[in-house]
Design an enzyme around this catalytic site. Structure first.
Site, PDB file in Angstrom:
ATOM      1  N   ARG A   1       0.861  -1.178   0.000  1.00  0.00           N
ATOM      2  CA  ARG A   1       0.000   0.000   0.000  1.00  0.00           C
ATOM      3  C   ARG A   1       0.900   1.231   0.000  1.00  0.00           C
ATOM      4  O   ARG A   1       1.725   1.406   0.890  1.00  0.00           O
ATOM      5  CB  ARG A   1      -0.900   0.021   1.227  1.00  0.00           C
ATOM      6  CG  ARG A   1      -1.700   1.320   1.366  1.00  0.00           C
ATOM      7  CD  ARG A   1      -2.570   1.285   2.608  1.00  0.00           C
ATOM      8  NE  ARG A   1      -3.246   2.554   2.834  1.00  0.00           N
ATOM      9  CZ  ARG A   1      -2.966   3.389   3.833  1.00  0.00           C
ATOM     10  NH1 ARG A   1      -2.016   3.080   4.704  1.00  0.00           N
ATOM     11  NH2 ARG A   1      -3.632   4.526   3.969  1.00  0.00           N
TER      12      ARG A   1
ATOM     13  N   GLU B   1      -8.240  -3.823   3.014  1.00  0.00           N
ATOM     14  CA  GLU B   1      -7.329  -3.299   1.992  1.00  0.00           C
ATOM     15  C   GLU B   1      -6.385  -4.384   1.492  1.00  0.00           C
ATOM     16  O   GLU B   1      -5.985  -4.380   0.313  1.00  0.00           O
ATOM     17  CB  GLU B   1      -6.542  -2.126   2.576  1.00  0.00           C
ATOM     18  CG  GLU B   1      -7.404  -0.928   2.914  1.00  0.00           C
ATOM     19  CD  GLU B   1      -6.784  -0.004   3.944  1.00  0.00           C
ATOM     20  OE1 GLU B   1      -6.909   1.214   3.781  1.00  0.00           O
ATOM     21  OE2 GLU B   1      -6.176  -0.524   4.914  1.00  0.00           O
TER      22      GLU B   1
ATOM     23  N   GLY C   1     -16.323   2.867  12.043  1.00  0.00           N
ATOM     24  CA  GLY C   1     -17.504   2.560  11.245  1.00  0.00           C
ATOM     25  C   GLY C   1     -17.992   1.140  11.435  1.00  0.00           C
ATOM     26  O   GLY C   1     -19.199   0.877  11.424  1.00  0.00           O
ATOM     27  N   GLU C   2     -17.064   0.231  11.648  1.00  0.00           N
ATOM     28  CA  GLU C   2     -17.425  -1.175  11.811  1.00  0.00           C
ATOM     29  C   GLU C   2     -17.886  -1.497  13.228  1.00  0.00           C
ATOM     30  O   GLU C   2     -18.821  -2.284  13.415  1.00  0.00           O
ATOM     31  CB  GLU C   2     -16.225  -2.059  11.452  1.00  0.00           C
ATOM     32  CG  GLU C   2     -16.505  -3.538  11.556  1.00  0.00           C
ATOM     33  CD  GLU C   2     -15.265  -4.394  11.362  1.00  0.00           C
ATOM     34  OE1 GLU C   2     -15.364  -5.606  11.619  1.00  0.00           O
ATOM     35  OE2 GLU C   2     -14.211  -3.856  10.980  1.00  0.00           O
ATOM     36  N   HIS C   3     -17.271  -0.883  14.242  1.00  0.00           N
ATOM     37  CA  HIS C   3     -17.476  -1.336  15.622  1.00  0.00           C
ATOM     38  C   HIS C   3     -18.298  -0.400  16.504  1.00  0.00           C
ATOM     39  O   HIS C   3     -18.749  -0.838  17.568  1.00  0.00           O
ATOM     40  CB  HIS C   3     -16.111  -1.571  16.287  1.00  0.00           C
ATOM     41  CG  HIS C   3     -15.311  -2.666  15.654  1.00  0.00           C
ATOM     42  ND1 HIS C   3     -15.666  -3.993  15.750  1.00  0.00           N
ATOM     43  CD2 HIS C   3     -14.174  -2.621  14.897  1.00  0.00           C
ATOM     44  CE1 HIS C   3     -14.776  -4.727  15.083  1.00  0.00           C
ATOM     45  NE2 HIS C   3     -13.878  -3.924  14.565  1.00  0.00           N
TER      46      HIS C   3
ATOM     47  N   HIS D   1     -15.478   5.471   5.408  1.00  0.00           N
ATOM     48  CA  HIS D   1     -14.343   4.815   6.069  1.00  0.00           C
ATOM     49  C   HIS D   1     -14.021   5.647   7.310  1.00  0.00           C
ATOM     50  O   HIS D   1     -13.394   6.705   7.223  1.00  0.00           O
ATOM     51  CB  HIS D   1     -13.138   4.748   5.133  1.00  0.00           C
ATOM     52  CG  HIS D   1     -11.973   4.026   5.725  1.00  0.00           C
ATOM     53  ND1 HIS D   1     -11.564   2.780   5.292  1.00  0.00           N
ATOM     54  CD2 HIS D   1     -11.128   4.351   6.740  1.00  0.00           C
ATOM     55  CE1 HIS D   1     -10.525   2.380   6.011  1.00  0.00           C
ATOM     56  NE2 HIS D   1     -10.240   3.323   6.894  1.00  0.00           N
TER      57      HIS D   1
ATOM     58  N   GLY E   1     -12.372   1.097  11.446  1.00  0.00           N
ATOM     59  CA  GLY E   1     -12.487   0.651  12.829  1.00  0.00           C
ATOM     60  C   GLY E   1     -13.698   1.189  13.549  1.00  0.00           C
ATOM     61  O   GLY E   1     -14.447   0.438  14.186  1.00  0.00           O
TER      62      GLY E   1
ATOM     63  N   ASP F   1      -3.206   4.396  -2.861  1.00  0.00           N
ATOM     64  CA  ASP F   1      -4.453   4.737  -2.184  1.00  0.00           C
ATOM     65  C   ASP F   1      -5.221   5.833  -2.917  1.00  0.00           C
ATOM     66  O   ASP F   1      -6.417   6.008  -2.702  1.00  0.00           O
ATOM     67  CB  ASP F   1      -4.152   5.190  -0.752  1.00  0.00           C
ATOM     68  CG  ASP F   1      -4.963   4.434   0.281  1.00  0.00           C
ATOM     69  OD1 ASP F   1      -5.747   3.552  -0.101  1.00  0.00           O
ATOM     70  OD2 ASP F   1      -4.819   4.722   1.479  1.00  0.00           O
TER      71      ASP F   1
ATOM     72  N   ASP G   1      -8.913   8.027  20.729  1.00  0.00           N
ATOM     73  CA  ASP G   1      -9.539   6.719  20.592  1.00  0.00           C
ATOM     74  C   ASP G   1     -11.023   6.812  20.927  1.00  0.00           C
ATOM     75  O   ASP G   1     -11.396   7.171  22.046  1.00  0.00           O
ATOM     76  CB  ASP G   1      -8.850   5.712  21.521  1.00  0.00           C
ATOM     77  CG  ASP G   1      -9.244   4.275  21.238  1.00  0.00           C
ATOM     78  OD1 ASP G   1     -10.448   4.002  21.051  1.00  0.00           O
ATOM     79  OD2 ASP G   1      -8.349   3.414  21.215  1.00  0.00           O
TER      80      ASP G   1
END
Length: 407
Positions: free
Chosen positions: A99, A386, A337-339, A214, A335, A156, A289
């Site tokens: 990447r 990715e 968006g998913e959790h 994202h 991270g 990217d 975080d």
């Protein structure tokens, strides 16, 4: 060892950041499944190598010491390749995919790297002096240590290369555009994965208008029509757009003039402020975080940071949706968006005027489809991958190279 394969058929993917290297190894058999996933963290301080196989079995998890090279990133690659050699055998690798954060104005497709192309990529350093050294360091190290091992650079920025001119141009004198100063967009490998996944799993939605989000420590939105990027919130750099963990997102340029004139800050100090001291961390004064902030969200400064994050999401989601002339689906990835179910719920509540309705139970359970049956807009959640995109590009590039040689 827990992992076996035969022949020169495996593919290694590397995603190198400023302090870590994320990696994966894919097999060459039917399905070309991922065999190993791992991370080398704390490269500049206290390196830790961890990896697990496809079943979740831990293959290694230990602190390491880097020796022999003055550059810790190059020493880290030596360490990682040594571990791969001992567990899989370097002779099994057909190629390595990387990447690369910034492709500049010229790199719009994955490319096989040699000394010449590496030199061309190194000339892009002024576009991203913070991230490109970490991306290109492993490529340079492998060219030196394993010159016969094919390497493929995956950019990217490439997914956004086809954006309309109005979406990529900055309203600056034309000499800047001629020098490559324009909107590029990032997280392209993640968005490319989402587009491919939608095409396979939800082809009707893939043919429509999708807002891909994202959301992680770095965050952006992408307006996708028929699987292609038509607008995105990040621009010339990864600083633009949404509020992020330590980055401010969209910022009036006069703020930088204020920093220079009133505080006497130079480029290095401003860069440190924008990349490492702003965003959720800067506003909350607590953390970058989201998990930590959720635990303290009743504190006024933390609540303000979270509200600002959602406010900016809503503003820029509106801009992306307007660029498409509407929206048929929203996909959350990354991270956060998913959790983070709360983030998804708050973001979608702000978009309720578009007919977005969540199924609360599905959202809390993080199912793939989290929109209610009556929602006019489908809302989905998908883990970012990715590495899968890089792996596909490596296979394609190696196949094309083999065909040309055979011809």
């Amino acid at each position: 060892m827990g992992v076996t394969d035969t022949g020169r058929t495996m593919v290694l993917t590397l995603n190198a950041g400023s302090s870590s290297v994320k990696f994966a190894v894919y097999g060459g058999g039917e399905g070309q499944a991922r065999l190993v996933s791992g991370m080398l963290e704390g490269v500049e301080t206290s390196p830790r190598l961890s990896a697990q196989d496809a079943d979740g079995k831990v293959l290694v998890d230990r602190q390491c010491s880097l020796t022999g090279d003055s550059d810790p990133h190059l020493a880290a690659i030596d360490l990682l390749m040594g571990w791969i050699d001992s567990h899989l055998g370097l002779d099994a690798l057909a190629g390595v995919g990387h990447r690369v954060v910034h492709g500049g104005p010229d790199f719009h497709l994955p490319i096989r790297v040699d000394a010449r192309t590496l030199g061309e990529m190194e000339r892009l350093m002024p576009f991203d002096p913070l991230h490109l050294p970490a991306c290109l360091g492993p490529i340079r190290a492998l060219l030196t240590a394993h010159p016969d091992l094919p390497q493929i650079a995956c950019f990217d920025t490439a997914f956004h290369a086809g954006m309309p001119d109005a979406a990529r141009r900055l309203a600056l004198p034309r000499r800047y555009d001629a020098a490559g100063v324009r909107r590029y967009g990032f997280h392209g490998l993640s968005y490319e994965y989402i587009a491919a996944w939608l095409s396979a799993a939800y082809p009707d939605l893939a043919r429509g208008r999708v807002l891909a989000a994202h959301i992680g420590n770095g965050a952006s939105l992408c307006a996708m029509q028929v699987g292609r990027s038509v607008a995105t919130t990040m621009g010339f750099s990864v600083l633009d757009g949404l509020v992020m963990g330590t980055r401010p997102g969209a910022l009036d340029p006069a703020v930088l003039l204020y920093m220079m004139r009133q505080e006497g800050l130079g480029a290095d100090d401003i860069e440190k402020t924008l990349y490492h001291e702003s965003g959720l961390l800067g506003v909350s004064g607590v953390s970058s975080d989201m998990r930590t902030l959720r635990q303290r969200e009743n504190e006024p400064d933390v609540r303000e940071a979270l509200d600002l994050c959602i406010h900016r999401f809503t503003e820029q989601a509106g801009a992306m949706i307007a660029a498409m002339g509407g929206v048929d689906g929203i996909v959350f990835t990354g991270g956060v968006g998913e959790h983070d179910a709360a983030f998804r719920a708050e973001a979608c509540a702000r978009l309720a005027f578009l007919g977005v309705q969540l199924a609360d139970e599905a959202n809390l359970a993080r199912r793939e489809v989290i929109s209610a049956a009556e929602s006019r807009v489908r809302v989905l959640v998908r883990a970012a991958d990715e590495e899968a995109t890089i792996h596909r590009h490596v296979r394609d590039c190696l196949g094309d190279h083999a065909k040309r040689n055979a011809g």
